[in-house]
Each structure stands twice: as structure tokens, then as C-alpha cells.
Design a protein around this motif. Structure first.
Motif, PDB file in Angstrom:
ATOM      1  N   ILE A  14       0.896  -1.131   0.204  1.00  6.56           N
ATOM      2  CA  ILE A  14       0.010  -0.110  -0.075  1.00  6.56           C
ATOM      3  C   ILE A  14       0.763   1.185  -0.133  1.00  6.56           C
ATOM      4  O   ILE A  14       0.586   2.278  -0.782  1.00  6.56           O
ATOM      5  CB  ILE A  14      -0.991  -0.095   1.025  1.00  6.56           C
ATOM      6  CG1 ILE A  14      -1.878  -1.027   1.201  1.00  6.56           C
ATOM      7  CG2 ILE A  14      -1.683   1.274   1.156  1.00  6.56           C
ATOM      8  CD1 ILE A  14      -2.951  -1.053  -0.169  1.00  6.56           C
ATOM      9  N   CYS A  15       1.858   1.292   0.868  1.00  6.83           N
ATOM     10  CA  CYS A  15       2.720   2.488   0.672  1.00  6.83           C
ATOM     11  C   CYS A  15       3.127   2.637  -0.364  1.00  6.83           C
ATOM     12  O   CYS A  15       3.707   3.774  -0.705  1.00  6.83           O
ATOM     13  CB  CYS A  15       3.795   2.280   1.910  1.00  6.83           C
ATOM     14  SG  CYS A  15       3.387   2.086   3.650  1.00  6.83           S
ATOM     15  N   ASP A  16       3.861   1.740  -1.273  1.00  3.55           N
ATOM     16  CA  ASP A  16       4.319   1.981  -2.619  1.00  3.55           C
ATOM     17  C   ASP A  16       3.620   2.700  -3.615  1.00  3.55           C
ATOM     18  O   ASP A  16       4.223   3.187  -4.590  1.00  3.55           O
ATOM     19  CB  ASP A  16       4.760   0.513  -3.067  1.00  3.55           C
ATOM     20  CG  ASP A  16       6.086  -0.089  -2.572  1.00  3.55           C
ATOM     21  OD1 ASP A  16       6.518   0.623  -1.810  1.00  3.55           O
ATOM     22  OD2 ASP A  16       6.478  -1.295  -2.879  1.00  3.55           O
ATOM     23  N   ASN A  17       2.097   2.927  -3.340  1.00  2.00           N
ATOM     24  CA  ASN A  17       1.424   3.795  -4.218  1.00  2.00           C
ATOM     25  C   ASN A  17       2.071   5.312  -4.047  1.00  2.00           C
ATOM     26  O   ASN A  17       1.654   5.872  -5.043  1.00  2.00           O
ATOM     27  CB  ASN A  17      -0.035   3.624  -3.798  1.00  2.00           C
ATOM     28  CG  ASN A  17      -0.729   2.432  -4.022  1.00  2.00           C
ATOM     29  OD1 ASN A  17      -0.910   2.190  -5.167  1.00  2.00           O
ATOM     30  ND2 ASN A  17      -1.041   1.501  -2.898  1.00  2.00           N
ATOM     31  N   GLY A  18       2.061   5.589  -2.942  1.00  2.00           N
ATOM     32  CA  GLY A  18       2.890   6.887  -2.660  1.00  2.00           C
ATOM     33  C   GLY A  18       1.975   8.238  -2.852  1.00  2.00           C
ATOM     34  O   GLY A  18       2.626   9.205  -2.910  1.00  2.00           O
ATOM     35  N   GLN A  19       0.857   8.136  -2.860  1.00  2.00           N
ATOM     36  CA  GLN A  19      -0.126   9.213  -2.955  1.00  2.00           C
ATOM     37  C   GLN A  19      -0.717   9.729  -1.858  1.00  2.00           C
ATOM     38  O   GLN A  19      -1.259  10.750  -1.954  1.00  2.00           O
ATOM     39  CB  GLN A  19      -1.230   8.722  -4.256  1.00  2.00           C
ATOM     40  CG  GLN A  19      -0.612   8.464  -5.467  1.00  2.00           C
ATOM     41  CD  GLN A  19      -1.575   8.031  -6.626  1.00  2.00           C
ATOM     42  OE1 GLN A  19      -1.913   6.859  -6.458  1.00  2.00           O
ATOM     43  NE2 GLN A  19      -1.965   8.789  -7.331  1.00  2.00           N
TER      44      GLN A  19
END
Length: 414
Positions: free
Chosen positions: A259-264
Motif C-alpha cells: 500500500i505504501c508503494d502507491n505513494g499518493q
């Protein structure tokens, strides 16, 4: 070859050097007995190494059950062990299995706790770390360095309808709050489906932003199966939200990182279940190591408990946790410490005295919502407390200056 280092606090009735060697072997190329194929060449490349041993206290009783040996004393020690990066590459679950796997079950230990870890700089080429961290979180709310973010939790934790929650959010926004979050127990209840709650709350937040220019950060609890979390994340984006909350111990590091890798969106990391990992002084993991793993996953904000909290954790432990969040790690963004648990303005003075920082999200549930003059006065009281703490004023001087803070002192100082 680059190496990963881990420091443990151990306790053993056996020779410390031999016990540490068992740990190193069990967590790398070895097992309880020599096996064909474990050549010297293989061990040179892949076996873990015991780098350092520091003997501590000798005690009469084992710290955890199952290890009592008649006539033996139990030696505590600090042990540093290292592994070649070749053992796991940049695989976070296998790294965790190595640093925190079966070693807790090894017979030789009657106590074992991961205290800290060191990773080579190459990890920053494979892990983004916090995308927002302290600066991004505060900037999103329009807050500078002069004070912490002031936040609260929706209470009652579970049971309100979306419209009731949205009404409370409006009240808190009118009070001047910076941050609001779902309770970790609130996912999608029978009377408050996640999608309906997000839409109702974000309508209030967007309207306030259009009217005043201030966008309050709301952390919606998206903790769920990974695919469902992603859909919830996407809905928050669609509704122009800025933050999602994950119960990181429930979801796991791989799910959190996904989820963190979405970065938005800013990711608010709730550590519920922390006592299971840390409460025993000779078992589990200490926060300096824990927060580094959460930073690897990309969490932007992480709970650290609070001074004079309602739980079991000592003030010294809380201060250590806050300071560890503020230290540089792999050259990336620091992670924002979330101070919570029975907080009101009175603890701001000791918190600032011991940490000398306003880079915090300072959370008060009852300290705001149960203020005798109402939630607006509760928010004002926290702001007044932090202003007084930073200026060097005492609790008494601040109470004499501000009626809202004075009322909170009268109610909460007991």
C-alpha cells in the motif's frame, strides 16, 4: 560483501558464546547437527557471524518459562550478529524471518529481544521509505515547525452512523483540529460501511477546505485483505482524501509496503498489538528496531505511546521511541512520531522538555472530546499547552493565561 547487523539482548543458562553460535547457525546455514554439504566454503559465504558479546547481569531465575535448569544461573548479555546480504537480498519477509524467526524458540535462550539493526546503504536503492514523513505530513495540514500537529480519534470507536461521524468531524474541524482518525477497531461495520463513511466525511472536509483553505487530514482505517485495501485506498483518493491508516501488525510488513508503494496518500501506521511484541523485558523487539522496519515498508506516521500514558509503557521508553523516529535512517525521510494514549495538554510540558521537538502528531481523544467546555476548547487547550511548553512556561503559568487550558488542568490533572 555488505552485511546486515542485529543486536540482541539475550539470557541463557549456557555458555554465552556457545548459545550465540547456535543462534547464528540456526538463523543461517546450520541446524542442530552437522549435515553433508555445509562446507567451510559455504559457511564462509552464508553463515551468520557473532560479531560482539557484552556480558551483563547474572540472575537466579529464567525470565521466560520452559528453560529452568536445576542448579544453573542465567547470564544476560548483549550480542551482535551479522549476515551477508547474499542470504536474503532485498526481501523484507525473509529479512524478518532471519532477524525474528525461530531464534525465539531456541532451547539455549530463556530471554531474547531484538534491540536494533543496521542495514547497508544499498537498501535505499530498493526501498522508497516514507514518501511524506514529518515534513510532508505537516505541510499537508499547513503547519510549520512551531508546534505539533494536533489530532484526535473518533469516539465512540464503533457504533456511530456515517452521518453522525461526519457531524462530529464538522465539530472538530470548527474547533481547529489538524488531524482526525478512525479508531483501529473501526473498519466497515453493519451500520457504517466504509464507502459511505468516507464519502460523508470527505464531503465535510472538502467543504471546509473550499471555505477556509485548510485541509484537515483524516486517516481512514483501510486495514483489510490486500486487494480490498487497495480498493479502499483508491476510494480515498477519488474523494480527495490525504491519508490512510493501516494496523501494521495486523496487515504485516509486505501488505503495508504494498500500500505504501502507491505513494499518493500519507500512511498512518497504528501499532496495535505492540504489547504482544514488546511488553516483556526479555522477549520480542524494541522500538528502535521496529520503527526501522516500518520505515523500510514506507510508513509515514507511527504510534509511540505518550508520556504518563494510560498503558504500561514507561516514559523513558516513550522518549527513546520518539527520538529513534527522528534519527536519520538510510538517508530517507524521518517517520512522524504519533503521541497518544490518555494524553491531554498537561503532558505536553514534559514531552517537550525531554524530547525538545515539535515534530510530532499529538493525539488526544478524551482530552479533546471530554473537555468540560466542549471540543473546541479541548483543541484550544492543547494548542495553548504546546505554546506554553515551547515558550518555557510552567503548567501553572499557562493555566493562569488561558481559561481553556485551566479547565483541562482542573478536569484531567487528577
Amino acid at each position: 560483501m555488505e552485511r546486515v547487523f542485529a543486536e540482541y539482548l539475550i539470557e541463557t543458562p549456557y555458555d554465552v558464546g556457545q548459545a550465540a553460535a547456535v543462534l547464528a547457525g540456526e538463523q543461517s546455514s546450520g541446524t542442530f547437527v552437522a549435515v553433508p554439504g555445509e562446507t567451510e566454503e559455504l559457511k564462509q559465504r552464508f553463515a551468520a557471524r557473532v560479531e560482539h558479546i557484552e556480558l551483563l547481569d547474572l540472575v537466579n531465575e529464567p525470565s521466560i518459562p520452559g528453560g529452568k535448569i536445576s542448579g544453573k544461573k542465567y547470564q544476560k548479555a548483549k550480542v551482535k550478529v551479522s549476515w551477508s546480504i547474499e542470504n536474503f537480498g532485498y526481501n523484507l519477509p525473509v529479512l524478518i524471518s532471519t532477524l525474528q524467526g525461530n531464534l525465539y524458540e531456541i532451547t539455549q535462550f530463556t530471554g531474547l529481544k531484538l534491540m536494533d539493526l543496521e542495514l547497508p546503504d544499498s537498501f535505499k536503492n530498493h526501498y522508497k521509505g516514507p514518501q511524506f514523513g514529518i515534513k510532508g505530513s505537516k505541510a499537508s495540514c499547513g503547519i510549520g515547525c512551531e508546534r505539533p500537529m494536533i489530532g484526535t480519534i473518533i469516539k465512540p470507536s464503533v457504533g456511530m452512523f456515517p452521518e453522525e461521524t461526519a457531524t462530529l468531524v464538522q465539530t472538530l474541524i470548527d474547533a481547529g483540529i489538524d488531524f482526525i482518525k478512525d479508531d483501529e477497531l473501526m473498519g466497515s461495520t453493519a451500520n457504517s460501511p466504509f464507502n459511505e463513511r468516507v464519502k460523508a466525511i470527505m464531503k465535510v472536509i472538502r467543504n471546509n477546505e473550499q471555505r477556509t483553505g485548510k485541509k484537515v487530514m483524516y486517516a481512514f482505517n483501510i486495514s483489510d485483505e490486500i486487494d480490498v485495501m487497495q480498493r479502499k485506498y483508491d476510494l480515498i483518493l477519488q474523494e480527495k482524501g490525504s491519508c490512510a491508516m493501516i494496523s501494521v501488525n495486523s496487515v504485516g510488513l509486505a501488505g503495508t509496503k504494498k500500500i505504501c508503494d502507491n505513494g499518493q496518500l500519507v500512511i498512518h501506521g497504528h501499532r496495535n498489538g505492540w504489547g504482544m511484541l514488546n511488553r516483556h523485558p526479555m522477549l520480542g523487539i524494541e522500538f528502535p528496531a521496529y520503527q526501522k522496519l516500518q520505515r523500510l515498508a514506507g510508513v509515514d506516521q507511527l504510534h509511540v505511546n505518550g508520556i504518563q500514558n494510560k498503558f504500561w509503557e514507561s516514559d523513558d521508553s516513550v522518549v527513546t521511541s520518539i527520538k529513534s523516529c527522528l534519527k536519520s535512517f538510510l538517508g530517507g525521510n524521518e517517520i512522524l512520531p504519533v503521541v497518544s494514549s490518555g494524553q491531554w495538554g498537561g503532558q505536553a510540558f514534559e514531552t517537550y522538555k525531554r524530547t525538545q521537538t515539535t515534530d510530532l502528531l499529538y493525539m488526544a481523544g478524551g482530552g479533546i472530546l471530554a473537555h468540560p467546555m466542549g471540543p473546541k476548547a479541548g483543541v484550544n487547550a492543547l494548542q495553548q499547552a504546546w505554546e506554553g511548553a515551547v515558550d518555557g512556561s510552567s503548567i501553572e503559568e499557562t493555566a493562569n493565561k488561558h481559561k481553556e487550558f485551566a479547565a483541562s488542568v482542573k478536569k484531567f490533572s487528577k
